[in-house]
Design an enzyme around this catalytic site. Structure first.
Site, PDB file in Angstrom:
ATOM      1  NE  ARG A 123      -9.525  98.488  21.811  1.00 23.37           N
ATOM      2  CZ  ARG A 123      -8.315  99.018  22.198  1.00 23.37           C
ATOM      3  NH1 ARG A 123      -7.247  98.619  22.181  1.00 23.37           N
ATOM      4  NH2 ARG A 123      -9.039 100.575  22.210  1.00 23.37           N
ATOM      5  CE  LYS A 145     -25.520  81.887  25.796  1.00 25.06           C
ATOM      6  NZ  LYS A 145     -27.181  81.415  26.970  1.00 25.06           N
ATOM      7  CD  GLU A 187     -27.767  72.870  33.005  1.00 23.43           C
ATOM      8  OE1 GLU A 187     -28.005  73.057  31.758  1.00 23.43           O
ATOM      9  OE2 GLU A 187     -27.526  74.208  33.881  1.00 23.43           O
ATOM     10  CE  LYS A 229     -23.288  75.286  25.612  1.00 23.95           C
ATOM     11  NZ  LYS A 229     -23.233  75.690  27.118  1.00 23.95           N
ATOM     12  CD  GLU A 239     -28.979  82.517  23.395  1.00 25.71           C
ATOM     13  OE1 GLU A 239     -28.328  81.236  24.823  1.00 25.71           O
ATOM     14  OE2 GLU A 239     -30.461  82.551  24.297  1.00 25.71           O
ATOM     15  CG  ASN A 247     -31.155  79.444  27.405  1.00 22.48           C
ATOM     16  OD1 ASN A 247     -30.355  79.392  27.478  1.00 22.48           O
ATOM     17  ND2 ASN A 247     -31.371  80.144  26.156  1.00 22.48           N
ATOM     18  CG  HIS A 250     -31.884  77.831  32.027  1.00 24.84           C
ATOM     19  ND1 HIS A 250     -31.076  76.972  31.188  1.00 24.84           N
ATOM     20  CD2 HIS A 250     -30.604  78.028  32.540  1.00 24.84           C
ATOM     21  CE1 HIS A 250     -30.652  76.148  31.640  1.00 24.84           C
ATOM     22  NE2 HIS A 250     -30.156  77.254  31.959  1.00 24.84           N
ATOM     23  CG  HIS A 254     -32.929  82.641  35.028  1.00 29.91           C
ATOM     24  ND1 HIS A 254     -31.620  83.501  33.854  1.00 29.91           N
ATOM     25  CD2 HIS A 254     -31.487  82.379  35.624  1.00 29.91           C
ATOM     26  CE1 HIS A 254     -31.754  82.614  33.593  1.00 29.91           C
ATOM     27  NE2 HIS A 254     -30.623  82.091  34.573  1.00 29.91           N
TER      28      HIS A 254
HETATM   29  N1  GLY Z   1     -25.892  77.989  29.091  1.00 34.09           N
HETATM   30  C1  GLY Z   1     -26.600  77.307  28.189  1.00 34.09           C
HETATM   31  C2  GLY Z   1     -25.362  77.872  26.493  1.00 34.09           C
HETATM   32  O1  GLY Z   1     -24.568  78.021  26.357  1.00 34.09           O
HETATM   33  O2  GLY Z   1     -26.372  78.654  25.578  1.00 34.09           O
END
Ligand code: GLY
Length: 371
Positions: A123, A145, A187, A229, A239, A247, A250, A254
């Protein structure tokens, strides 16, 4: 070259990202204060293990930390349910408990997989990111993430699980292949495009120095990207709003990856590069952004030998409808409407919901997709 510390301000789960040279060799003293018992499991892959594995284990052991190393197969295929089951079984065999830590030592695949295993192991167990690619240093190791891929798409099964520390050792980038360096650079450029015109202008002048790994330029580009970031993640960890700007490129990217087949032939950073240019060009077609800005984005990425048009991709003749189907399945599709990150200008991206599919289709065909 000195060390930069960027804090990710998430209250009780706040952590530091250290950026600079010599961090792997100094890892013992940096990691030890985070441990209750002086014990970690290092998760890495065969490629990283060959280059740097001994150095990290040695640095940790020298500080009195017991190290077990788990070497996973290199490559995106490891970021799967099978890879997760294998890694979980190996962690359980080590009898790690919640006071121990996992160290994710590698690129985005290792970070995402080991981070997700850490999120669900008993957990939740703490973990540290030691990213070894530029892409992982400026993006995937920061922000919590974690995920695996499934046949339905990339990163669809995962969790938000913040690391306790990120060590972005710039020395490891010296041995990174140029193509991997360019993928991370896509990036870096993304940060300028999404929210900092001044940084983009700096990259227009200094991008080649970053790619050549000139110390000062590289350190500045990584630290600036991580700062951007960290600031966004601290404001919107899960998010629900502004984090979606990360994104940029992206949704297009993608879809291109899905049509090309998620392999070495076409890498994620290359998809992000082409995706960013398409996002700005689509914005220009919709009258939202000057065409000149899309051209400037393309020029900076092209200079790094990154793909910027559909004709640059390894697979030709993609169908516009197939690309749109992938975009509709993307996790950013909300209630059947297409959500894109679009742009008003370089440095000013925004979340556009309810994008008109007919305009998108016409745009893709004008870019060379099959009707
Ligand atoms: N790679 C995009 C984020 O971490 O939100």
């Amino acid at each position: 070259m000195s060390r930069t510390v960027v804090s990710v301000g998430l209250g009780q789960r706040a952590y530091d990202v250290l950026i600079g040279p010599g961090l792997i060799d100094g890892a013992g003293a940096l990691v030890s204060p985070l441990l209750r018992k002086q014990r970690v499991a290092v998760v890495t892959d065969a490629n990283v293990g060959d280059y740097h594995g001994e150095r990290l284990a040695w640095a940790l052991e020298k500080a009195g930390i017991a190290v077990d190393t788990i070497v996973m197969p290199a490559g995106e295929a490891t970021k799967s349910f099978e890879g997760l089951a294998d890694l979980s079984a190996r962690l359980l065999a080590l009898k790690l408990d919640r006071g121990d830590l996992i160290v994710a030592f590698g690129g985005g695949v290792v970070g995402d997989l080991a981070g997700f295993a850490a999120a669900i192991y008993k957990r939740g167990i703490g973990f540290i990111q030691v990213p070894t690619t530029l892409l992982a240093q400026v993006d995937s190791s920061v922000g919590g993430k974690t995920a695996i891929d499934t046949p339905q798409g990339k990163n669809l099964i995962g969790a938000f699980h913040q690391p306790r520390l990120v060590l972005a050792d710039l020395d490891v980038l010296a041995t990174l292949p140029d193509r991997e360096m360019a993928c991370g650079y896509a990036e870096v450029v993304k940060y300028g495009l999404l929210g900092d015109a001044g940084f983009f202008e700096w990259l227009e002048v200094n991008g080649a120095k970053v790619l050549e790994r000139e110390n000062a330029a590289l350190a500045y580009a990584v630290a600036h990207s991580v700062r951007m970031k960290a600031e966004i993640v601290a404001e919107d960890e899960h998010e629900t709003g502004r984090r979606a700007l990360l994104n940029l490129g992206h949704t297009f990217g993608h879809a291109l990856e899905a049509e090309t087949g998620f392999g070495d032939e076409f890498k994620h950073g290359e998809a992000v590069a082409a995706g960013c240019v398409l996002a700005l060009a689509f914005s220009a077609q919709l009258g939202l952004c000057p065409q000149e800005d899309a051209s400037r984005a393309a020029a900076v990425l092209k200079a790094a030998h990154l793909p910027t048009t559909l004709s640059d991709l390894p697979r030709q003749g993609m169908s516009a409808d197939a690309l749109i189907d992938h975009m509709a399945q993307d996790k950013k599709a909300d209630g059947g409407k297409l959500t894109f990150i679009l742009s008003r200008s370089i440095g000013d991206a925004f979340v556009a919901r309810d994008v008109d599919v007919a305009s998108l289709r016409a745009f893709l065909i004008a870019q060379g997709a099959q009707a």
